[in-house]
Design a protein around this motif. Structure first.
Motif, mmCIF file in Angstrom:
data_model
loop_
_atom_site.group_PDB
_atom_site.id
_atom_site.type_symbol
_atom_site.label_atom_id
_atom_site.label_comp_id
_atom_site.label_asym_id
_atom_site.label_seq_id
_atom_site.Cartn_x
_atom_site.Cartn_y
_atom_site.Cartn_z
ATOM 1 N N LEU A 113 0.822 -1.209 0.000
ATOM 2 C CA LEU A 113 0.000 0.000 0.000
ATOM 3 C C LEU A 113 0.858 1.262 0.000
ATOM 4 O O LEU A 113 0.465 2.286 -0.554
ATOM 5 N N ARG A 114 2.045 1.185 0.590
ATOM 6 C CA ARG A 114 2.907 2.374 0.643
ATOM 7 C C ARG A 114 3.296 2.839 -0.771
ATOM 8 O O ARG A 114 3.350 4.040 -1.060
ATOM 9 N N GLY A 115 3.586 1.885 -1.653
ATOM 10 C CA GLY A 115 3.911 2.260 -3.025
ATOM 11 C C GLY A 115 2.752 2.938 -3.726
ATOM 12 O O GLY A 115 2.944 3.899 -4.481
ATOM 13 N N GLN A 116 1.517 2.447 -3.478
ATOM 14 C CA GLN A 116 0.346 3.055 -4.098
ATOM 15 C C GLN A 116 0.123 4.485 -3.578
ATOM 16 O O GLN A 116 -0.110 5.416 -4.352
ATOM 17 N N VAL A 117 0.209 4.638 -2.265
ATOM 18 C CA VAL A 117 -0.010 5.970 -1.678
ATOM 19 C C VAL A 117 1.118 6.915 -2.079
ATOM 20 O O VAL A 117 0.895 8.099 -2.363
ATOM 21 N N ALA A 118 2.364 6.408 -2.113
ATOM 22 C CA ALA A 118 3.486 7.255 -2.532
ATOM 23 C C ALA A 118 3.293 7.752 -3.954
ATOM 24 O O ALA A 118 3.602 8.903 -4.275
ATOM 25 N N ALA A 119 2.755 6.895 -4.830
ATOM 26 C CA ALA A 119 2.520 7.304 -6.214
ATOM 27 C C ALA A 119 1.490 8.424 -6.283
ATOM 28 O O ALA A 119 1.680 9.427 -6.984
ATOM 29 N N GLN A 120 0.368 8.235 -5.551
ATOM 30 C CA GLN A 120 -0.676 9.259 -5.614
ATOM 31 C C GLN A 120 -0.226 10.554 -4.942
ATOM 32 O O GLN A 120 -0.463 11.652 -5.457
ATOM 33 N N LEU A 121 0.462 10.445 -3.805
ATOM 34 C CA LEU A 121 0.940 11.640 -3.116
ATOM 35 C C LEU A 121 2.009 12.351 -3.944
ATOM 36 O O LEU A 121 2.033 13.590 -4.027
ATOM 37 N N GLY A 122 2.908 11.587 -4.578
ATOM 38 C CA GLY A 122 3.904 12.199 -5.457
ATOM 39 C C GLY A 122 3.262 12.883 -6.642
ATOM 40 O O GLY A 122 3.683 13.967 -7.064
ATOM 41 N N TRP A 123 2.208 12.248 -7.184
ATOM 42 C CA TRP A 123 1.477 12.859 -8.305
ATOM 43 C C TRP A 123 0.861 14.191 -7.877
ATOM 44 O O TRP A 123 0.911 15.182 -8.605
ATOM 45 N N LEU A 124 0.287 14.235 -6.659
ATOM 46 C CA LEU A 124 -0.352 15.466 -6.187
ATOM 47 C C LEU A 124 0.690 16.570 -5.959
ATOM 48 O O LEU A 124 0.482 17.728 -6.342
ATOM 49 N N HIS A 125 1.815 16.228 -5.321
ATOM 50 C CA HIS A 125 2.884 17.214 -5.157
ATOM 51 C C HIS A 125 3.374 17.710 -6.520
ATOM 52 O O HIS A 125 3.647 18.908 -6.706
ATOM 53 N N GLY A 126 3.508 16.786 -7.470
ATOM 54 C CA GLY A 126 3.955 17.181 -8.799
ATOM 55 C C GLY A 126 2.979 18.119 -9.481
ATOM 56 O O GLY A 126 3.380 19.099 -10.120
ATOM 57 N N MET A 127 1.675 17.851 -9.334
ATOM 58 C CA MET A 127 0.676 18.734 -9.939
ATOM 59 C C MET A 127 0.719 20.120 -9.295
ATOM 60 O O MET A 127 0.569 21.136 -9.976
ATOM 61 N N ARG A 128 0.918 20.160 -7.985
ATOM 62 C CA ARG A 128 0.964 21.473 -7.332
ATOM 63 C C ARG A 128 2.180 22.282 -7.809
ATOM 64 O O ARG A 128 2.118 23.502 -7.926
ATOM 65 N N HIS A 129 3.285 21.594 -8.103
ATOM 66 C CA HIS A 129 4.474 22.303 -8.588
ATOM 67 C C HIS A 129 4.334 22.685 -10.060
ATOM 68 O O HIS A 129 4.647 23.816 -10.446
#
Length: 718
Positions: A56-72
């Motif tokens: 689950l950590r890999g899945q959440v890391a992907a979505q959280l990284g995607w959100l940080h990337g979109m904000r940047h």
């Protein structure tokens, strides 16, 4: 389910719901930003509660990284968002068994973040000419690799493949601009700049299509009452619909239970009374603002075992276009139009091309200054103007300026004169000026400028007459004691080397093949008069120390005064005993080795008239240049020779006068040359009192005032 799992599930579900709301509001829009910020906050809490080894950590890391990337990328977020996104996406891609959609979307976002960092400082033509970050090429390499994995890998979705191909084109163009394997030519220079601007505008304007994101809550089983919990579905059993208070959590179906996309139920209004015990038919996107607008949630089915990696072979890609060498681009300057922008663009391409030279930076700086002077280069709103960029060009090569040839140094002086404020020109030559003061030199002369011992630069008038002691890179007039050097760096090296006392270890090489009788007689007379304890190699009549073989001559290249009375070939080889030759390359190598074995300052080498000994054959300026460079490289500090033809008898007289000036008068080599030249030009000259009788007849029978005799004598080095 334990309370911890319930709390984690609630966080993941809430984060997924906020992500969906963000997507519906429109990525990049102001209205969507609050949903994005809240989703990041919620999922960060979930991420911190998951152990590193859990899937689950890999899945959440992907979505959280995607959100940080979109904000940047889409909202102009801070650099911290980019750093966090790169870390999280890297972590997610390290988990085995990632779904193709999730991995592909993560790779696209990660590649765009790398490109954003690479181009952060290149938003204006001025900044563009300075190049990106020092590690920009490495980021470009990785971005290209990520985009290529998606574009050439097994097809996942048409949207992902199309986005990957577009981003790959931009990344390769930017990589070429940074000198990568794509190369740089004038066309790519322009295309890369346009592509970079379009890319950044796309990120800021929200035009980027976000990759589909799966719902990571599928990895947390739903809580049910122990008595009512349904059995795990078998190969033919349908799974329960998720409870209405959670986003659609997909079951873990077997291959036979995976429902095709075309068979998915359509969204229906969410039942108000739906519960876990009596599941309804609620769909996670029932609350969207426009129910009739189709929306793909990007869900994936999770199956037991590794994700299949098979698929079509990646299509072959054409080899990158080789970068145009700087030498080829320089040839275009000759046919370049008078348009100043074209000249700036071409010189910028040359300065960044393979095989570039420091002079190319100067040419770019000169073009930028020219554009500034016509009023076309001072209005960039987002970066430095042309003068500031020209100053940075000069800064980049400042440390190597003393080693550049005279024409390049003069161009650097003109560039520095056109720039406001202080420039690195004076500091670059500070050590040279200090050494000149220590050596008693008042100036280092270039064709149109001179470096003074005070460290200042002064213009040089055409035909100026010089006096005192000067070093020069070009022929000059006047009565000065002149030391000829190719560069300021060579002068600095020679002065720092120091000089041994002239009479400390004198060596004569005379008539080694028995065909230079004048060389034998000159050695005999000079040794008797000035150097009674000297070493004699060859036919010296008195105090002979052996034949002048290459090994023996090379062993004496550490002499304080080396008088060569042998033949010299057209390529600068010394003609020694037994038909052997000692080449300039061997002289430089042997002298260096000898200096290392017996350290000490260099001596003075006096060359015979070319090509045969002291006064036998007329000198050859090409041979003099070859031998002078070899001897100076090998450890000597000065080389005196003839740059033009003089009669053998005149050469013999000049040698006597030189030895007298060096030994009796104690002159430095350049001063001794200047004294002999002045004596030759003086129509009222008188022979020195101690001049040998054989030479007195020369002063009475030969017209020594011929300017060719005095002009031929030169001192190379210091």
């Amino acid at each position: 389910m334990p309370d911890d799992d319930e709390g984690l599930r609630a966080l993941v579900e809430h984060g997924a719901d906020l992500t969906n709301r963000y997507l519906r509001a429109g990525p990049g829009s102001a209205a969507a930003r609050p949903h994005l910020d809240e989703a990041i906050t919620v999922l960060e809490k979930a991420y911190q509660r998951i152990e590193p080894a859990e899937t689950l950590r890999g899945q959440v890391a992907a979505q959280l990284g995607w959100l940080h990337g979109m904000r940047h990328l889409a909202h102009g977020g801070a650099a911290g968002d980019r750093t966090a996104a790169v870390h999280l996406l890297d972590e997610s891609l390290g988990f085995p068994g990632q779904s193709p959609v999730l991995a592909g979307g993560s790779k696209l976002i990660l590649g765009q973040l790398l490109m954003a960092g690479m181009t952060a400082g290149m938003t204006s033509p001025g900044a563009f000419l300075q190049g990106g970050r020092a590690d920009g090429a490495g980021d470009a390499d990785r971005a290209i690799a990520l985009f290529r994995e998606v574009a050439d890998g097994p097809p996942v979705s048409a949207e992902l493949t199309s986005s990957a191909r577009t981003l790959l084109t931009v990344a390769e163009a930017l990589h070429g601009m940074l000198g990568g394997p794509g190369g740089m030519d004038l066309g790519k220079l322009t295309r890369a700049f346009g592509a970079m601007q379009s890319f950044q505008q796309q990120m800021r304007g929200g035009g980027m299509t976000p990759p589909p994101m799966p719902d990571p809550s599928v990895f947390i089983p739903a809580a049910r009452k122990p008595a009512d919990a349904p059995a795990v579905p078998g190969p033919t059993e349908a799974t329960a619909t998720p409870r209405p208070t959670e986003p659609a959590a997909m079951p873990r179906p077997t291959e036979s239970t995976a429902t095709p996309r075309s068979a998915e139920p359509t969204a229906t209004p969410r039942p108000a009374e739906a519960t876990v015990e009596s599941p309804g038919s609620w769909h996670p996107f029932d609350e969207r603002d426009q129910p009739d607008l189709p929306f793909d949630p990007g869900r994936v089915a999770v199956v037991d075992g590794p994700v299949p990696t098979g698929g079509p072979e990646p299509r072959p890609r054409p080899a990158p276009i080789p970068a145009t060498p700087a030498a080829d681009l320089r040839a275009l300057l000759e046919t370049c139009s008078e348009a100043i922008d074209e000249r700036v663009a071409l010189t910028a391409a040359i300065a960044a091309a393979p095989g570039n030279r420091p002079a190319d930076e100067l040419a770019l700086a000169d073009a930028l200054i020219a554009r500034h002077q016509v009023g076309d280069g001072s209005g960039w709103p987002d970066g430095p103007d042309d003068l500031a960029i020209a100053a940075r060009c000069l800064d980049r090569i400042a440390a190597g300026l003393p080693g550049l040839p005279p024409a390049d140094v003069e161009l650097a002086a003109r560039v520095a004169a056109a720039l406001p404020g202080t420039t690195p020109l004076e500091s670059a030559f500070a050590d040279v000026a200090t050494a000149m003061r220590d050596a008693g030199l008042k100036a280092l002369v270039y064709p149109s400028a001179a470096l003074t011992s005070a460290g200042d630069w002064e213009p040089v008038a055409p035909g100026a007459d010089w006096t005192g002691r000067v070093a020069t890179t070009t022929p000059i007039g006047g009565t000065a004691a002149v030391s000829h050097v190719p560069t300021a760096a060579r002068l600095l090296t020679l002065i720092r080397r120091g000089r041994r006392p002239i009479a400390e270890a004198v060596v004569f090489v005379a008539n080694p093949r028995g065909d230079r009788e004048n060389a034998t007689m000159d050695a005999l007379r000079l040794r008797r008069a000035f150097h009674p304890r000297s070493t004699g190699l060859g036919v010296t009549i008195e105090q002979t120390d052996g034949d002048a073989t290459p090994d023996r001559v090379a062993a004496h290249l550490n002499a304080s005064l080396l008088h060569l009375g042998c033949g010299v070939t057209a390529t600068g080889d010394l003609e020694l005993a037994g038909g052997a030759l000692l080449t300039p390359a061997a002289i430089a190598k042997s002298a260096t080795a000898e200096s290392a074995a017996a350290p000490g300052p260099g001596g003075v080498a006096i060359l015979p008239p070319r090509p045969g000994g002291v006064a036998i054959l007329p000198p050859d300026p090409v041979a003099l240049s070859s031998l002078a460079d070899a001897l100076l490289t090998g450890g000597f500090t000065s080389v005196i020779g003839f740059a033009g033809a003089v009669p053998d008898r005149v050469a013999s007289l000049v040698y006597w006068m030189l030895h007298a000036a060096l030994v009796d008068d104690g002159h430095e080599p350049a001063e001794a040359v200047a004294a002999v030249r002045a004596w030759l030009r003086d129509t009222g000259r008188k022979p020195p009192e101690l001049l040998a009788a054989e030479y007195r007849s020369i002063t009475a029978t030969v017209d020594l005032s011929d300017p060719a005799h005095a002009d031929a004598l030169e001192c190379h080095g210091w």
